[in-house]
Design a protein around this motif. Structure first.
Motif, short mmCIF file in Angstrom:
data_model
loop_
_atom_site.label_atom_id
_atom_site.label_comp_id
_atom_site.label_asym_id
_atom_site.label_seq_id
_atom_site.Cartn_x
_atom_site.Cartn_y
_atom_site.Cartn_z
N UNK A 102 0.83 -1.21 0.00
CA UNK A 102 0.00 0.00 0.00
C UNK A 102 0.86 1.26 0.00
N UNK A 103 1.89 1.28 0.84
CA UNK A 103 2.74 2.47 0.93
C UNK A 103 3.49 2.73 -0.37
N UNK A 104 3.86 1.68 -1.10
CA UNK A 104 4.53 1.86 -2.38
C UNK A 104 3.62 2.55 -3.39
N UNK A 105 2.34 2.18 -3.40
CA UNK A 105 1.39 2.80 -4.32
C UNK A 105 1.16 4.26 -3.93
N UNK A 106 1.02 4.53 -2.65
CA UNK A 106 0.86 5.91 -2.19
C UNK A 106 2.07 6.75 -2.60
N UNK A 107 3.26 6.20 -2.48
CA UNK A 107 4.48 6.94 -2.79
C UNK A 107 4.49 7.36 -4.26
N UNK A 108 4.10 6.45 -5.14
CA UNK A 108 4.04 6.79 -6.56
C UNK A 108 2.97 7.84 -6.83
N UNK A 109 1.84 7.70 -6.19
CA UNK A 109 0.73 8.66 -6.35
C UNK A 109 1.18 10.06 -5.94
N UNK A 110 1.79 10.19 -4.77
CA UNK A 110 2.20 11.50 -4.28
C UNK A 110 3.30 12.12 -5.14
N UNK A 111 4.20 11.29 -5.67
CA UNK A 111 5.26 11.81 -6.53
C UNK A 111 4.68 12.46 -7.77
#
Length: 571
Positions: A373-382
């Motif tokens: 989940x955190x990996x997907x959030x990181x890409x989204x925020x970038x």
């Protein structure tokens, strides 16, 4: 039909992004499986043919590989994110500048890593306080891996470039070749020539050299990633790339620090056999990362296109689709590890599982799903321009992991140190969810817009959709001139997409922004490429009714990427 009914009937349903995710995902999964074969085969081979101490030495050195690999992930993420955003905004000159900057970064970074890695490796190995036997084994493995690091840098950047240009099949083949070469050479050097743990290091070096060379040759011969039409990058372009890569940099730095500190804690609380336990845990995590990175890699180009198009609703749908995939695939893997942990030890040639082994693996596996989940959030925020937030949260949350590990290991039992991963990733997830909800709440129509439609239109619905579009425009007070021109765009563009594909199995996603005296029509579809002018790095619409579309539009921007047409028409 009222505006609310129109929105409901033609509501964006995720058909396009869902189809693309499922198309890209198998190639990304196979690519990451091949990568797993590359990074995990050393430990498996030496564990089976040399012994547990050799397996420990490989895994004691692996955090050092992560430390040196931080720059690879940083530059690769920055290049791919900036490139995808430029593609999403149809900034063709920007794309050329990013491509030119990426060549400079690739060469400079590889040279830098080749020089700086020696003092880093020496200092970190000495800091472990290893016995003379274990230190010797670790250095024997390190020499070959150090040879591979500059080439690994080139390969990592090349992976993201291949993802962005949609060469998933080529990426899969290159990864498979590298993994098989590494496996073959490991078996030859370790089992056949009895070179011990050093053979595994040299096998990795040669496999990386093969992969890096093949990647550069393929990118040069089969793509335009190195073609810039004479456009040069500036320092400002390099700064943008560096900024876009900050979230991944923060994650990689904290991962490197985590791995280093965890090895120290493991050696302190479990002894040198703890290195073997860590190797088994890391292998299980690698299996989870096959799915996580595969889904993230499939999502990366799509999120760039949607962000560049300001399709926030479509982006939310894509986000939910990827979260569901993470939940299903990584969730199943986690359950298997929890139920059958002994199998993972057996794969590494460990028949007599060390103390704390099974419990350690089970506690470690608890964080796999949250990590996804955190990996997907990181890409989204970038992609949403929130790189600073993502970096701060990643650093703050990940910094607590070694502390949690030490506290749990000391206060409960040694195996509970692995529960620290769950606690750290959980804190990051809580912060990510709060930030995501704030961003979503702000994704409303801006003041200068008087309306916005997000529509999924089947080819057979084009005429009906255009008629309902005119009714919506009238309700919003839009002039008939703009409404009828938008209606024409809907009918003609969808008709062309269907005709070019020669069947009706296409997905069309339309966004229309209504302003006071103008409108913007945006359509993404997976029909055939409309046209490609090979003499330029631009694409233009060439079709029977092209002249008609030009007459009703102020401007037309078109591009084709990842087997999708992306057309923006201003009325």
């Amino acid at each position: 039909m009222k505006s609310s009914e129109i929105m409901k009937k033609y509501k964006i349903n995720g058909a396009l992004t869902g189809k693309k995710l499922m198309k890209y995902l198998p190639f990304m999964i196979m690519t990451n499986l091949s990568t797993l074969l590359l990074v995990s085969v050393d430990g498996i081979v030496v564990g089976n043919f040399v012994g547990t101490k050799a397996l420990s030495s490989v895994n004691i050195f692996s955090p050092i590989v992560v430390v040196i690999g931080v720059l690879s992930n940083y530059f690769a993420a920055g290049i791919s994110t900036q490139l995808s955003v430029c593609m999403g905004t149809s900034d063709m000159d920007g794309i050329s500048r990013v491509k030119d900057a990426s060549k400079k970064i690739m060469i400079a970074a590889a040279c830098f890593v080749a020089v700086i890695q020696l003092p880093i490796v020496f200092g970190l190995i000495e800091s472990y306080g290893l016995s003379s036997e274990m230190k010797s084994l670790t250095w024997n493995y390190a020499i070959g891996v150090m040879i591979s690091m500059p080439f690994g840098m080139i390969s990592t950047i090349g992976v993201c470039q291949l993802q962005i240009v949609g060469k998933m099949r080529a990426l899969m083949v290159l990864s498979a070749v590298e993994g098989m070469v590494n496996l073959g050479l490991d078996l030859l050097f370790v089992a056949g020539l009895d070179m011990g743990v050093a053979g595994a290091g040299y096998g990795t070096a040669l496999a990386n050299i093969v992969r890096a060379t093949a990647t550069v040759v393929y990118l040069h011969k089969k793509t335009k990633i190195f073609s810039t039409s004479g456009i040069k990058s500036s320092f400002e372009d390099i700064k943008k790339i560096l900024y876009r890569g900050v979230p991944e940099l923060s994650s990689s730095v904290m991962l490197a620090i985590q791995n280093y500190l965890i090895v120290i804690i493991v050696l302190y609380q479990m002894g040198e056999n703890g290195g073997a336990i860590r190797g088994v845990c890391v292998f299980a995590l690698s299996l989870a990362l096959v799915a996580i990175n595969g889904i993230q890699g499939s999502m990366r180009p799509l999120v760039g296109i949607l962000t560049g198009s300001e399709d926030w609703r479509g982006l939310r749908i894509l986000f939910r689709q990827t979260i569901k995939l993470i939940t299903i695939i990584v969730g199943i893997l986690t359950v298997l590890v929890l139920v059958f942990p002994e199998i993972v030890f057996t794969i590494h040639g460990i028949d007599k599982i060390p103390a704390y082994g099974v419990a350690s693996l089970r506690l470690f596996a608890l964080h796999f799903l949250i990590k996804g989940y955190d990996a997907i959030f990181r890409l989204y925020f970038a992609n949403r321009g929130n790189a600073k937030f993502s970096s701060v949260v990643t650093i703050a949350g990940s910094a607590t992991m070694p502390l949690f590990a030490y506290i749990f290991g000391m206060l409960v039992n040694a195996e509970w140190l692995w529960f620290g991963y769950f606690m750290a990733e959980g804190l990051i997830l809580i912060a990510n969810v709060i930030k995501y909800k704030k961003i979503v709440s702000r994704d409303v129509v801006v003041d200068k817009e008087i309306g916005r439609l997000y529509m999924t239109i089947m080819p057979d619905e084009a005429v009906e959709a255009s008629r309902e579009l005119r009714k919506y425009a009238k309700e919003k007070g839009v002039s008939d001139r703009i409404a009828y021109r938008l209606s024409l765009c809907v009918e003609e563009m969808i008709a062309y997409a269907r005709t070019s594909q020669k069947n009706k199995d296409i997905s069309v996603q339309v966004i229309i922004k209504f302003l006071k005296n103008e409108a913007v029509f945006l359509m993404i579809d997976d029909g055939e490429c409309i046209a490609l002018n090979e003499d330029k790095e631009t694409k233009e619409i060439i079709m029977d009714n092209y002249e008609l579309i030009k007459k009703v539009a102020h401007s037309i921007d078109y591009k084709y990427m990842l087997d999708m047409n992306h057309t923006m028409i201003k009325i």
